[in-house]
Design a protein around this motif. Structure first.
Motif, PDB file in Angstrom:
ATOM      1  N   GLY A 105       0.944  -1.241   0.049  1.00 58.67           N
ATOM      2  CA  GLY A 105       0.164  -0.146   0.009  1.00 58.67           C
ATOM      3  C   GLY A 105       0.836   1.341   0.059  1.00 58.67           C
ATOM      4  O   GLY A 105       0.668   1.992  -0.776  1.00 58.67           O
ATOM      5  N   GLY A 106       1.710   1.330   0.877  1.00 60.97           N
ATOM      6  CA  GLY A 106       2.666   2.393   1.142  1.00 60.97           C
ATOM      7  C   GLY A 106       3.392   3.029  -0.120  1.00 60.97           C
ATOM      8  O   GLY A 106       3.296   4.038  -0.762  1.00 60.97           O
ATOM      9  N   PHE A 112       1.311   7.221  -6.489  1.00 60.22           N
ATOM     10  CA  PHE A 112      -0.004   7.577  -7.118  1.00 60.22           C
ATOM     11  C   PHE A 112      -0.699   8.571  -6.237  1.00 60.22           C
ATOM     12  O   PHE A 112      -1.836   9.105  -6.604  1.00 60.22           O
ATOM     13  N   GLY A 113      -0.542   8.545  -4.969  1.00 56.31           N
ATOM     14  CA  GLY A 113      -1.263   9.209  -3.909  1.00 56.31           C
ATOM     15  C   GLY A 113      -1.008  10.718  -3.976  1.00 56.31           C
ATOM     16  O   GLY A 113      -0.081  11.250  -4.425  1.00 56.31           O
ATOM     17  N   SER A 114      -1.947  11.602  -3.744  1.00 54.50           N
ATOM     18  CA  SER A 114      -1.915  13.065  -3.489  1.00 54.50           C
ATOM     19  C   SER A 114      -0.950  13.594  -2.416  1.00 54.50           C
ATOM     20  O   SER A 114      -0.772  12.519  -1.552  1.00 54.50           O
ATOM     21  N   ASP A 115      -0.663  14.644  -2.556  1.00 50.51           N
ATOM     22  CA  ASP A 115       0.345  15.172  -1.318  1.00 50.51           C
ATOM     23  C   ASP A 115      -0.284  15.073   0.194  1.00 50.51           C
ATOM     24  O   ASP A 115       0.302  14.549   0.944  1.00 50.51           O
ATOM     25  N   GLU A 116      -1.685  15.219   0.245  1.00 50.35           N
ATOM     26  CA  GLU A 116      -2.257  15.302   1.434  1.00 50.35           C
ATOM     27  C   GLU A 116      -2.302  13.623   1.780  1.00 50.35           C
ATOM     28  O   GLU A 116      -2.288  13.478   2.882  1.00 50.35           O
ATOM     29  N   MET A 117      -2.588  12.756   0.925  1.00 46.81           N
ATOM     30  CA  MET A 117      -2.671  11.398   1.178  1.00 46.81           C
ATOM     31  C   MET A 117      -1.193  10.920   1.775  1.00 46.81           C
ATOM     32  O   MET A 117      -1.150  10.088   2.601  1.00 46.81           O
ATOM     33  N   LYS A 118      -0.427  11.320   0.920  1.00 42.73           N
ATOM     34  CA  LYS A 118       1.093  10.971   1.457  1.00 42.73           C
ATOM     35  C   LYS A 118       1.360  11.361   2.770  1.00 42.73           C
ATOM     36  O   LYS A 118       1.945  10.701   3.851  1.00 42.73           O
ATOM     37  N   LYS A 119       0.943  12.594   3.103  1.00 44.22           N
ATOM     38  CA  LYS A 119       1.070  13.274   4.485  1.00 44.22           C
ATOM     39  C   LYS A 119       0.442  12.575   5.438  1.00 44.22           C
ATOM     40  O   LYS A 119       0.899  12.335   6.747  1.00 44.22           O
ATOM     41  N   GLU A 120      -0.677  12.123   5.126  1.00 40.11           N
ATOM     42  CA  GLU A 120      -1.686  11.600   6.264  1.00 40.11           C
ATOM     43  C   GLU A 120      -1.418  10.023   6.478  1.00 40.11           C
ATOM     44  O   GLU A 120      -1.139   9.691   7.650  1.00 40.11           O
ATOM     45  N   VAL A 235      -7.379   6.566  -3.544  1.00 39.02           N
ATOM     46  CA  VAL A 235      -5.931   6.654  -3.721  1.00 39.02           C
ATOM     47  C   VAL A 235      -6.022   7.178  -5.489  1.00 39.02           C
ATOM     48  O   VAL A 235      -6.663   6.648  -6.286  1.00 39.02           O
ATOM     49  N   GLY A 236      -5.355   8.223  -5.502  1.00 41.42           N
ATOM     50  CA  GLY A 236      -5.200   8.615  -6.797  1.00 41.42           C
ATOM     51  C   GLY A 236      -6.459   9.271  -7.363  1.00 41.42           C
ATOM     52  O   GLY A 236      -7.203   9.765  -6.538  1.00 41.42           O
ATOM     53  N   GLU A 237      -6.932   8.890  -8.818  1.00 42.05           N
ATOM     54  CA  GLU A 237      -8.081   9.291  -9.291  1.00 42.05           C
ATOM     55  C   GLU A 237      -9.109   8.216  -9.222  1.00 42.05           C
ATOM     56  O   GLU A 237      -8.726   7.142  -9.147  1.00 42.05           O
TER      57      GLU A 237
END
Ligand SMILES: Cc1cc2nc3c(=O)[nH]c(=O)nc-3n(C[C@H](O)[C@H](O)[C@H](O)COP(=O)(O)OP(=O)(O)OC[C@H]3O[C@@H](n4cnc5c(N)ncnc54)[C@H](O)[C@@H]3O)c2cc1C
Length: 398
Positions: A105-106, A112-120, A235-237
């Motif tokens: 997952g990581g 592909f994750g947005s910056d917000e998703m990566k940070k969270e 995740v992503g679009e």
């Protein structure tokens, strides 16, 4: 071509080995019946095992759950080769550590994750606070994954999930589902699928255990009844999940307990040296020597595939057919090793670990049953051959 580790890599290998020897509970490696490549013998499923929790916590403290991630996301900022060195030593000692969030997952969120998703999510995963299970397969969707029926329908800022997943490894000891669901029923099957993260604790999630071939619980069937998931967990679009999952599957197929093969092989070889039959050591039997030599060669080949994929990741490439080759080769190796163990041990081989006559704590008996699952999970051997034939050799679809 240089096949040696650098000084820095050698030093890291020693550091990892020293840590494992010091921190793993005494006798862990010998007692643990985990079979390389198997699902049913995973010690991780012995619920509420305080040693596993404690050990994972120590790994997280050292940023070793995600060695190759950048430091800003909780990783150790090391190379993929160093990550592979760590993984090799860990699997050699059958140590608990990696799971879906850290290994599959990581890395997919990182791509592909947005910056917000990566940070969270990434720091949470690196701290060991977000363990995932894979929610792909359904009763009528395994190899033909694009035919999934689980639906995710938009409702304001949320999605409402209904459906069923099956063969859900470790769902009962994880925190979140790494799930695919159908978001556009009118699109072509693989174009209307979305990848999302669902909290196991959400109302409407029911996890029911399934007993595996080894007689213990490693997987489950899971039901989703009007489960509410915030859209920010996509995740992503939306509707692009199929493409992300294909990459996530490559990451999954790279997760090979390579050191476990070596360790188990060493134990079987040692057994042949210590055991006599008709007054002669088993290791003097030409048929057994032949088998062991064959295994030694195949394990070396598996190691070569393993280092090659780590090297590719360091070059910024995602191994695709290489991941399928590694998965196909090593899962067949898992079965060959179990067959060799059975042949070497003769009538003692099928004895369960409870028997006073069982050797190697019944490992070969458990492995003989468990290795079948390795040929099926993460895509069957036939599917890996199809991928190699089509994407690797450019052959037409059968
Ligand atoms: C121990 C275990 C753990 C698992 N863990 C998880 C998990 O955590 N999460 C998850 O989502 N899934 C999990 N799975 C599910 C696994 O991914 C599927 O079982 C697998 O993809 C095969 O799907 P299926 O069981 O529907 O078999 P099918 O797809 O029905 O296949 C049946 C047979 O037909 C063959 N076949 C099918 N299509 C083709 C083709 N096109 N060409 C040639 N042969 C073909 C297959 O190779 C197989 O031999 C797990 C499975 C096992 C056994």
């Amino acid at each position: 071509m240089d096949f040696r580790f650098s000084d820095r890599e050698e030093a890291f290998r020693t550091e990892v080995e020293d840590f494992i020897k010091k921190e793993l509970p005494a006798g862990w490696t010998e007692k643990n019946i985990y079979w390389p490549g198997g699902y049913g013998t995973l010690s991780e499923f012995e619920e509420a095992n305080p040693h596993i929790e404690q050990f994972r916590h120590q790994l997280a403290e050292r940023s070793w759950l995600n060695i190759s991630w950048p430091k800003e996301y909780g990783g150790a900022g090391r190379t993929n080769i160093e990550q592979a060195i760590f993984h090799e030593r860990m699997s050699y000692y059958r140590a608990p550590g990696g799971e879906v969030a850290t290994l599959i997952g990581g890395p997919t969120i990182m791509l592909f994750g947005s910056d917000e998703m990566k940070k969270e999510w990434l720091p949470k995963i690196a701290r060991g606070e977000a363990r995932f299970w894979l929610a792909y397969s359904e009763p009528n969707a395994g190899s033909d994954l694009a035919s999934i029926q689980t639906r995710a329908v938009e409702d304001g800022d949320d999605l409402i999930i209904n459906g069923q997943k099956i063969w859900s490894t470790a769902a009962h000891v994880s925190h979140y589902a790494w799930m695919i669901a159908r978001t556009d029923p009118n699109a072509a099957p693989h174009r209307g699928i979305t990848l999302l993260i669902v909290d196991n604790q959400s109302p409407g999630v029911t996890i029911r255990p399934l007993t595996n071939i080894c007689g213990s619980q490693s997987f489950n069937e899971v039901f989703f009844d009007n489960v509410v998931v915030p859209k920010k967990n996509i995740v992503g679009e939306k509707n692009r999940g199929w493409y992300y999952v294909m990459v996530a599957l490559d990451f999954e197929r790279l997760v090979i307990p390579i050191g476990g093969f070596k360790r188990t092989f060493e134990e079987i070889t040692q057994y042949t040296k210590e055991t006599k039959h008709n007054g002669q050591s088993l290791s003097q039997n030409p048929l057994i020597r032949n088998k062991l030599a064959e295994m030694a060669v195949e394990i070396e080949v598996a190691y070569m595939f393993f280092w090659q994929t780590a090297w590719m990741l360091d070059k910024g490439l995602v191994p695709n057919i290489e991941a399928s080759v590694l998965k196909l080769f090593t899962t067949q190796l898992s079965q060959k090793l179990a067959n060799t163990g059975m042949q070497v041990m003769g009538h003692y081989g099928p004895l369960e670990r409870e028997s006073k006559w069982a050797s190697l704590r019944g490992r070969v008996q458990a492995g003989y049953l468990d290795c079948i699952s390795a040929l099926v999970g993460a895509g069957t051997s036939e599917i890996q051959r199809n991928i190699i034939a089509m994407r690797g050799l450019g052959l037409p679809r059968a």
